[in-house]
Design an enzyme around this catalytic site. Structure first.
Site, short mmCIF file in Angstrom:
data_model
loop_
_atom_site.label_atom_id
_atom_site.label_comp_id
_atom_site.label_asym_id
_atom_site.label_seq_id
_atom_site.Cartn_x
_atom_site.Cartn_y
_atom_site.Cartn_z
N ASP A 271 1.66 -0.03 -4.99
CA ASP A 271 0.56 -0.07 -5.91
C ASP A 271 0.09 1.32 -6.14
O ASP A 271 -0.31 1.59 -7.57
CB ASP A 271 -0.82 -0.25 -4.95
CG ASP A 271 -1.01 0.64 -3.69
OD1 ASP A 271 -0.39 1.35 -3.28
OD2 ASP A 271 -2.32 0.36 -3.08
N HIS A 272 0.72 2.80 -5.49
CA HIS A 272 0.54 3.82 -6.11
C HIS A 272 1.33 4.71 -5.15
O HIS A 272 1.66 4.30 -4.34
CB HIS A 272 -0.79 4.47 -6.31
CG HIS A 272 -1.66 4.20 -5.27
ND1 HIS A 272 -1.73 4.79 -4.01
CD2 HIS A 272 -2.63 3.01 -4.83
CE1 HIS A 272 -2.40 4.32 -3.00
NE2 HIS A 272 -3.17 3.41 -3.76
N GLU B 88 0.97 -1.22 -0.10
CA GLU B 88 -0.15 -0.06 -0.01
C GLU B 88 0.96 1.40 0.04
O GLU B 88 1.73 1.39 0.87
CB GLU B 88 -0.82 0.09 1.13
CG GLU B 88 -1.90 1.20 1.51
CD GLU B 88 -2.76 1.29 -0.08
OE1 GLU B 88 -3.36 0.16 -0.52
OE2 GLU B 88 -2.72 2.70 -0.35
N THR C 29 -5.79 1.62 -5.51
CA THR C 29 -5.36 0.36 -5.40
C THR C 29 -5.84 -0.73 -6.76
O THR C 29 -5.33 -1.69 -7.28
CB THR C 29 -5.61 -0.29 -3.98
OG1 THR C 29 -5.20 0.42 -3.11
CG2 THR C 29 -5.15 -1.61 -3.87
N HIS D 173 -1.77 3.10 4.61
CA HIS D 173 -2.81 3.87 3.86
C HIS D 173 -2.94 5.34 4.66
O HIS D 173 -2.92 5.38 5.83
CB HIS D 173 -4.00 3.17 3.85
CG HIS D 173 -5.04 3.82 2.84
ND1 HIS D 173 -5.63 4.67 3.07
CD2 HIS D 173 -5.51 3.12 1.63
CE1 HIS D 173 -6.52 5.00 1.91
NE2 HIS D 173 -6.32 3.85 1.10
C1 GP9 Z 1 -8.84 -0.65 0.21
C2 GP9 Z 1 -7.62 -0.48 -0.04
C3 GP9 Z 1 -7.14 0.79 -0.27
O1 GP9 Z 1 -9.43 -1.95 0.23
O2 GP9 Z 1 -7.20 -1.49 -1.21
O3 GP9 Z 1 -7.52 1.38 -1.29
P1 GP9 Z 1 -7.13 2.72 -2.01
O4 GP9 Z 1 -7.64 3.72 -1.23
O5 GP9 Z 1 -5.64 2.75 -1.76
O6 GP9 Z 1 -7.32 2.58 -3.26
MN MN Z 2 -3.63 1.69 -2.34
#
Ligand code: GP9
Ligand code: MN
Length: 407
Positions: free
Chosen positions: A254-255, A38, A80, A195
């Site tokens: 992921d980003h 994340e 994500t 996150h």
């Molecule tokens: C939520 C998690 C976070 O289930 O994958 O999502 P994001 O806000 O990073 O897209």
């Molecule tokens: Mn994410």
């Protein structure tokens, strides 16, 4: 009738890069453990905060893995879910909205379904509500056989923080799920603790927050450090359970975690002004591929999330010549040094093109643009063709095309 697919197919076929013979099939029959980290950006790797390493485990792990230091995320508003879409399909996510929501009814040729056809069990594990990002619906379309979601985990106040189950508990509880799966499997893990807004219990803080006027950036470091520890424990558990030697392990960010709203604080941390050039370079996320028995190597090729699908399939010895992949195998000797971000920015070996400006990658200086010009068209086609496939649900014609050709 799929005639729209013809131009696109020509484009895709012309860009196909054949795999490196030495690497093709090297992990045939092995489990694939894919870990989405994340909000993890590359700038934390081999870096410190308050004099302490931010990712001590990853810094070691990359020494015994293939580490791609110029690997970019290509996500848009779907965050994500966009990264998942890229990795499983080698298609671009959309310029607006989240393809997981808007086109979950499309036909796809995603790696889970391809792997199922090749004898793999496919699962995705994420301790959040199953409908978040419409995952429960989209995962069916991508061909996942099993989604371990919040109800498959013991989640309580003690083991939760911020968005939910802490990464360490998530990984440790997931070991049981892994042990239940028929082998070989393709299992995707999606972490959560790192996150926004990067909350963490005091006892889990292994480094202290940074000190700037951005609370977000400050708190990012302790949660990245926490995630690193959770990963370390997970890898140890995989070793203890005898899974490690039988699996290839792929970790990717992921980003971005730190948006441009924090440029001032980020500039202070990096010790340089965050220009549009630096911003584009900050879109690099780690990609780490661990293959048992392989020595470590850092690879500088310009690459992105779109490249993972053909890379993984080739490592497993599965041909991709007929697939509609926009990315290419990262181990291919012919891999082109070029990647397009979802906002139209692109990166080549020597240049970064962003906000309609062409930068020299070595100096970060604005150039006259001639170095970027040869790539304008290609960058445009990449996104346009991929969008056409999604908006027109064109892959529903894929099977027909494949049969036609073989007749
Ligand atoms: C939520 C998690 C976070 O289930 O994958 O999502 P994001 O806000 O990073 O897209
Ligand atoms: Mn994410």
């Amino acid at each position: 009738d799929g005639s729209e697919l013809v131009d696109i197919e020509n484009y895709i076929r012309a860009n196909y890069k054949k795999p490196d013979e030495e690497m093709f099939g090297i992990a045939k029959g092995k489990n694939v453990i894919l870990i989405s980290m994340e909000s993890t950006q590359s700038f934390v790797i081999n870096n410190t905060v308050n004099g302490e390493e931010i990712t001590p485990f990853l810094n070691d792990f990359i020494k015994e893995s293939y580490y791609f230091e110029n690997f970019y995320h290509q996500t848009g508003q779907g965050k994500t879910s966009d990264s998942e879409f890229l990795v499983d399909n080698s298609l671009y996510p959309l310029g607006r909205g989240a393809v997981f929501f808007t086109h979950s009814g499309n036909e796809f040729e995603a790696s889970p379904s391809i792997l199922s056809e090749n004898g793999y069990f496919t699962a995705t594990l994420h301790a959040n509500n199953k409908s978040f990002w419409n995952r429960d619906i989209m995962y069916d379309s991508l061909g996942y056989e099993r989604f371990y979601e919040i109800n498959d985990y013991d989640v309580n106040e003690e083991n939760s923080v911020g968005w939910g189950l802490k990464d360490d508990d998530f990984f440790q509880q997931s070991i049981q799920h892994l042990k239940e799966m028929p082998q070989p499997y393709y299992a995707k893990f999606i972490t959560l603790t790192n996150h926004f807004p990067f909350e963490l219990d005091e006892e889990d803080k292994m480094v202290q927050p940074y000190t700037s006027n951005s609370k977000t950036l400050n708190n990012y470091f302790p949660t990245v450090r926490y995630q690193d520890e959770a990963l370390k424990n997970f890898i140890q558990s995989l070793k203890d359970e005898g899974i490690y030697e039988n699996s290839i392990i792929i970790l990717y960010g992921d980003h971005y975690g730190i948006s441009e709203n924090h440029n001032r604080a980020m500039g202070e941390y990096l010790g340089e002004e965050v220009t549009p050039f630096v911003s584009a370079q900050l879109q690099r996320v780690p990609l780490i591929i661990h293959i048992p028995g392989h020595k470590g190597k850092t690879i500088s090729t310009v690459s992105g999330q779109i490249d993972l699908k053909p890379t993984i399939l080739h490592l497993l010895g599965i041909d991709t010549k007929r697939d509609f992949n926009f990315g290419s195998d990262l181990f291919s000797k012919d891999k082109m040094e070029f990647i397009v971000l979802r906002d139209g920015s692109f990166i080549t070996k020597d240049h970064v093109y962003t906000r309609e400006t062409c930068y020299d990658k070595n100096t970060g200086e604005v150039t006259d643009g001639s170095g970027c010009e040869p790539y304008y068209e290609k960058a445009k086609y990449e996104l346009e063709y991929s969008d056409k496939i999604i908006y027109g649900d064109l892959l529903r014609f894929y099977e027909n095309l494949a049969t036609d050709e073989s007749q």
